[in-house]
Structure formats: C-alpha cells, structure tokens
Design an enzyme around this catalytic site. Structure first.
Site, PDB file in Angstrom:
ATOM      1  N   LYS A  99       0.849  -1.189   0.000  1.00  0.00           N
ATOM      2  CA  LYS A  99       0.000   0.000   0.000  1.00  0.00           C
ATOM      3  C   LYS A  99       0.887   1.242   0.000  1.00  0.00           C
ATOM      4  CE  LYS A  99      -4.363   0.820   2.373  1.00  0.00           C
ATOM      5  NZ  LYS A  99      -5.028   0.635   3.670  1.00  0.00           N
TER       6      LYS A  99
HETATM    7  C1  E4P Z   1      -8.364   1.520   3.624  1.00  0.00           C
HETATM    8  O1  E4P Z   1      -7.514   0.896   3.081  1.00  0.00           O
HETATM    9  C2  E4P Z   1      -8.185   2.252   4.879  1.00  0.00           C
HETATM   10  O2  E4P Z   1      -7.448   1.452   5.760  1.00  0.00           O
HETATM   11  C3  E4P Z   1      -9.474   2.562   5.572  1.00  0.00           C
HETATM   12  O3  E4P Z   1     -10.592   2.177   4.821  1.00  0.00           O
HETATM   13  C4  E4P Z   1      -9.565   3.901   6.214  1.00  0.00           C
HETATM   14  O4  E4P Z   1     -10.791   4.019   6.860  1.00  0.00           O
HETATM   15  P1  E4P Z   1     -11.096   5.150   7.958  1.00  0.00           P
HETATM   16  O5  E4P Z   1     -11.348   6.423   7.235  1.00  0.00           O
HETATM   17  O6  E4P Z   1     -12.352   4.666   8.639  1.00  0.00           O
HETATM   18  O7  E4P Z   1      -9.907   5.216   8.855  1.00  0.00           O
END
Ligand code: E4P
Length: 214
Positions: A83
């Site tokens: 990522k």
């Molecule tokens: C996605 O890859 C992220 O980890 C995640 O969806 C972020 O979500 P949040 O905005 O609830 O922290």
C-alpha cells in the site's frame, strides 16, 4: 463484488473469514497501532489465515524508502499487496513495483485526478476514502462514480477498492455503481446481514413451530 475487511486484528479477520464472504484484507499504520504485536508479524499471521490479497502499508514518504519497505513487505507472503500513499514519490514507487510484478494499492485517494494518475502508474488497486470525504461534507460516492467512468473510458486494469466505509448504505451504493471491492470494518460486515424483520420473523416461526408441537 469482493469483500475485504479493514483491520489488523486477527480475531476479527477470523470471524469474517468464518462467515464465508471474505475475499481479502486491508490494513494501515493506524490499524496496526491498535494491536500489540509488531506490524510485520501480524501481517504474516493474517496471510496464513486469508487466501486473498492483504494490503500492507509503507511508512516512508520518499521513493527509496518506499521501495525498500515495499520489497520487505512483499517478501512476507505471496498475497501481500504493498500500500503506497498517493503522492508524487508514491507514483514512482507504484510504477517500479508494477514493473517488478509486485502488486500495489494506492491509498489516501480523494480526487479523480489522483485516481487517474495511479492507474497510469500501474496500481493494482485504487483506494478512494469515501467516509472521510463524507466527514467533510463532500459526497464520497460521487468520487467513486467519477473514477469508475474514467477507468472505463480508458480500460484501466486498476481495481476499484472503495475504502473508509462507514455503513451498509456505502456498500450498497458502491455495488450499484459496480465497484470491484469494498473494504470495511467487521461492524459494517455484521450490519449488512442484519434486518429487524428477519429477527422478528424468525422468532415467530420458531414460536409457532413450538406451539404446534404441543
Ligand atoms: C483503507 O484501506 C483504509 O485502511 C481505511 O478504509 C480507512 O478508513 P477510515 O477512514 O475509517 O480510517
């Protein structure tokens, strides 16, 4: 549509896995910080439990650091997806990792232009954060609609991974738009299956059946 769970918690992952609907996992540094074990150890355990893609995020914000971390993370297991934050240095890292056949997930996407660039760079997944947009009074789902249209125009292979999901309506709306994947916390997965009329109906069926047995 594929379902990913957005957590680094192994118990939650096992619960979702046992429901038979889990296709993959996304993690991030904030989620990892909630767990007691080191991030890479957790990732190795997750990859043993889940067959599908497991996103593991780099911390570096410069190309060299992202590449070093990306290579280390990719070595943990075959199903690791690296990522990468959607910044200029990240685009370079996505391009190189793509050329090395290492899958990437472009994270922290908040605009159609960012989504266009990461697809051009060769990201395997694009992660627009719809909940965080909704949080600042901007329709997150409109971003999904625009990215899907752009990707269809140019037949990009990048998969749409709708992220920062807060509720079941987000999932249904993303499915109506034809998004490839939704990643969500266990709480949202559990909400998706619940309906009060199902519970009331089931209770009545069981009560009626018991009455008839007397
Ligand atoms: C996605 O890859 C992220 O980890 C995640 O969806 C972020 O979500 P949040 O905005 O609830 O922290």
């Amino acid at each position: 549509m594929k379902f990913f769970i957005d957590t680094a918690n192994l118990d939650q992952i096992k619960t979702a896995e046992s429901m038979g609907i889990l296709d993959g996992v996304t993690t991030n540094p904030s989620l990892a910080a909630r767990e007691s074990a080191p991030y890479r150890e957790i990732l190795a355990e997750i990859c043993k439990v889940v067959n599908g893609p497991v996103s593991a995020e780099v911390i570096s914000t410069e190309y060299d650091g992202m590449m070093k971390e990306g290579h280390e993370l990719a070595k943990i297991a075959d199903n690791i997806v690296v990522k990468i934050p959607t910044i200029a240095e990240g685009l370079k890292a996505i391009k190189t990792l793509h050329s090395e056949n290492i899958k990437t997930n472009a994270t922290l996407v908040f605009s159609p232009s960012q989504a266009l660039l990461v697809a051009k760079a060769g990201a395997s997944y694009v992660s627009p954060f719809i909940g965080r947009l909704d949080d600042v009074s901007t329709h997150g789902m409109e971003l999904i609609e625009k990215i899907i249209a752009i990707y269809q125009n140019y037949q990009f292979a990048t998969e749409m991974l709708v992220a920062s999901i807060r509720n079941p309506i987000h999932v249904v709306d993303a499915a109506l738009l034809g998004a490839d994947i939704c990643t969500m916390p266990l709480s949202v997965i559990e909400m998706l299956v619940k309906h009060p009329l199902t519970d009331i109906g089931l209770e009545k069926f069981i009560a009626d059946y018991k009455k008839a047995q007397k």
